[in-house]
Design a protein around this motif. Structure first.
Motif, PDB file in Angstrom:
ATOM      1  N   GLU A 186      -8.196  41.787  23.661  1.00  0.00           N
ATOM      2  CA  GLU A 186      -8.173  40.433  23.945  1.00  0.00           C
ATOM      3  C   GLU A 186      -8.395  40.306  25.414  1.00  0.00           C
ATOM      4  N   SER A 187      -9.464  39.218  25.410  1.00  0.00           N
ATOM      5  CA  SER A 187      -9.811  39.026  27.166  1.00  0.00           C
ATOM      6  C   SER A 187     -10.275  37.552  27.048  1.00  0.00           C
ATOM      7  N   THR A 188      -9.805  36.746  28.014  1.00  0.00           N
ATOM      8  CA  THR A 188     -10.283  35.461  28.325  1.00  0.00           C
ATOM      9  C   THR A 188     -11.691  35.426  28.434  1.00  0.00           C
ATOM     10  N   GLY A 189     -12.437  34.721  27.644  1.00  0.00           N
ATOM     11  CA  GLY A 189     -13.932  34.687  27.794  1.00  0.00           C
ATOM     12  C   GLY A 189     -14.635  35.691  26.876  1.00  0.00           C
ATOM     13  N   PHE A 190     -13.958  36.639  26.284  1.00  0.00           N
ATOM     14  CA  PHE A 190     -14.403  37.555  25.193  1.00  0.00           C
ATOM     15  C   PHE A 190     -15.237  38.622  25.772  1.00  0.00           C
ATOM     16  N   ILE A 191     -16.619  38.589  25.539  1.00  0.00           N
ATOM     17  CA  ILE A 191     -17.521  39.487  26.012  1.00  0.00           C
ATOM     18  C   ILE A 191     -18.575  38.979  26.959  1.00  0.00           C
ATOM     19  N   PHE A 192     -19.899  38.354  26.317  1.00  0.00           N
ATOM     20  CA  PHE A 192     -20.632  37.627  27.076  1.00  0.00           C
ATOM     21  C   PHE A 192     -20.303  36.438  27.936  1.00  0.00           C
ATOM     22  N   ASN A 193     -19.400  35.820  27.574  1.00  0.00           N
ATOM     23  CA  ASN A 193     -18.808  34.665  28.453  1.00  0.00           C
ATOM     24  C   ASN A 193     -18.279  35.076  29.655  1.00  0.00           C
ATOM     25  N   ARG A 194     -17.635  36.264  29.765  1.00  0.00           N
ATOM     26  CA  ARG A 194     -17.323  36.770  30.986  1.00  0.00           C
ATOM     27  C   ARG A 194     -18.452  37.084  31.972  1.00  0.00           C
ATOM     28  N   VAL A 195     -19.468  37.448  31.310  1.00  0.00           N
ATOM     29  CA  VAL A 195     -20.651  37.719  32.296  1.00  0.00           C
ATOM     30  C   VAL A 195     -21.242  36.365  32.530  1.00  0.00           C
ATOM     31  N   TRP A 196     -21.385  35.589  31.711  1.00  0.00           N
ATOM     32  CA  TRP A 196     -22.133  34.184  31.887  1.00  0.00           C
ATOM     33  C   TRP A 196     -21.052  33.409  33.116  1.00  0.00           C
ATOM     34  N   ARG A 197     -19.895  33.719  32.902  1.00  0.00           N
ATOM     35  CA  ARG A 197     -18.810  32.920  33.676  1.00  0.00           C
ATOM     36  C   ARG A 197     -19.202  33.266  35.177  1.00  0.00           C
ATOM     37  N   ALA A 198     -19.380  34.614  35.334  1.00  0.00           N
ATOM     38  CA  ALA A 198     -19.544  35.068  36.740  1.00  0.00           C
ATOM     39  C   ALA A 198     -20.808  34.556  37.249  1.00  0.00           C
ATOM     40  N   ILE A 199     -21.792  34.389  36.460  1.00  0.00           N
ATOM     41  CA  ILE A 199     -23.122  33.930  36.940  1.00  0.00           C
ATOM     42  C   ILE A 199     -22.883  32.404  37.360  1.00  0.00           C
ATOM     43  N   LYS A 200     -22.290  31.374  36.100  1.00  0.00           N
ATOM     44  CA  LYS A 200     -22.056  30.174  36.358  1.00  0.00           C
ATOM     45  C   LYS A 200     -21.067  29.930  37.591  1.00  0.00           C
ATOM     46  N   ARG A 201     -20.072  30.648  37.808  1.00  0.00           N
ATOM     47  CA  ARG A 201     -19.030  30.205  38.959  1.00  0.00           C
ATOM     48  C   ARG A 201     -20.040  30.284  40.091  1.00  0.00           C
TER      49      ARG A 201
END
Ligand code: NAD
Length: 302
Positions: A186-201
């Motif tokens: 379990e991980s907040t943002g799962f797999i690709f959304n963690r990567v996309w989140r770093a970009i978006k942030r």
């Protein structure tokens, strides 16, 4: 293993309408439910528009289009919508309390063997599982937009989800033409959304701090990575800036770090009601955003 034959979707917004269309296109009956009846009307029109696009691309015939639409039932009655379903996919706004409320309502009326999955972009299903009496039958089932052009779904369990349920979801994903990606922990943002989140942030902060315009950040992205997909600010417009804000706020609540809160360049737009493509204005204006114009990347732009 649970066999998934009948599906219901809760929430007929950006995602619910796409997921239900993808399911119907692959031969399954699906019911689309929303608390706002006008969202169901909007969803039907959007689905007709998607089908028209596929017809003009030569991917489906008019008969296919009618058959697909006939598999989708619109409903404003929760019990009617979910009573026969083997799988219900929740796609309501990204708020833990709201999703818990919906999970509890669903648990009370769904068949005993049925699975409750959330399409949440960031919320771990373990934050929702104890709102139900069936924690072994809940899961994260996270699609990407547009569902048919980003054909992957993250499949993950909470603290008690059975492997049978995860296998059934993976098998169902394959049956509707979507690649299942297993979230092994379990991980907040799962797999690709963690990567996309770093970009978006980071892009939000580069623009918010005045280092560069959002258009120049998108231009850099397009030149470096190609123009076949939307650059970050255009992508946020497509997702919906309210949805992006809710996701960033969830990350900030989890980390407890105020630096994770979304910056004013985003929150001020949401407060004004500029939510992206769905309202006609976000970072860009629609239907003819500047990033899609032929001169957007020209060296001689003024
Ligand atoms: P949206 O705001 O477009 O649609 C949400 C819908 O839920 C609305 O039609 C609303 O009327 C309905 N709703 C609200 N409360 C409800 C309730 N109690 N019962 C039934 N319906 C209710 O949101 P969206 O963009 O479709 O996002 C939905 C979920 O999917 C969120 O968790 C979001 O994080 C996730 N998600 C969004 C995207 C995206 O690109 N927009 C991508 C992947 C995942």
């Amino acid at each position: 293993m649970t066999v998934i034959k009948r599906i219901a979707i809760i929430g007929a917004g950006t995602m619910g309408r796409m997921i239900s269309l993808q399911i119907a296109r692959h031969g399954f009956p699906v019911t689309l439910y929303d608390i706002q009846s006008e969202m169901l009307t909007d969803a039907k029109q959007a689905q007709r528009d998607y089908l028209a696009g596929w017809m003009s691309a030569g991917d489906i015939t008019i008969t296919d289009s009618e058959t697909i639409l006939a598999r989708i039932t619109l409903s404003s009655d929760l019990l009617e919508a979910v009573k026969d379903a083997d799988l219900v996919i929740e796609a309501v706004p990204e708020q833990v309390d709201l999703k818990r409320k919906v999970f509890k309502q669903l648990d009370a009326v769904m068949r005993e063997h049925a699975i409750i999955a959330t399409n949440s972009s960031s919320i771990r299903v373990s934050l929702l599982e104890d709102a139900t009496e069936r924690p072994e039958q809940v899961a994260n089932f996270h699609f990407y937009t547009p569902v048919w052009d980003s054909p992957m779904v993250e499949v993950g369990g909470g603290t008690q989800t059975s492997s049978d349920v995860l296998d059934a979801l993976s098998e169902f994903a394959i049956a509707i033409g979507i690649l299942p990606l297993r979230v092994q922990k379990e991980s907040t943002g799962f797999i690709f959304n963690r990567v996309w989140r770093a970009i978006k942030r980071e892009v939000l902060r580069v623009a918010d701090s005045g280092v560069a315009s959002f258009e120049d950040i998108d231009r850099a992205w397009m030149i470096k990575y190609g123009t076949h997909d939307l650059p970050p600010f255009a992508q946020m417009d497509r997702i919906g800036l309210d949805v992006v804000q809710a996701i960033e706020e969830h990350y900030a609540r989890e980390s407890g770090d105020p630096a994770d809160l979304p910056p004013p360049i985003l929150t001020e737009k949401v407060a004004r009601g500029d939510l992206g493509q769905k309202t006609g204005c976000g970072f860009y204006t629609y239907p003819n955003p500047s990033y899609a114009q032929s001169d957007f990347l020209k060296p001689d732009k003024s």
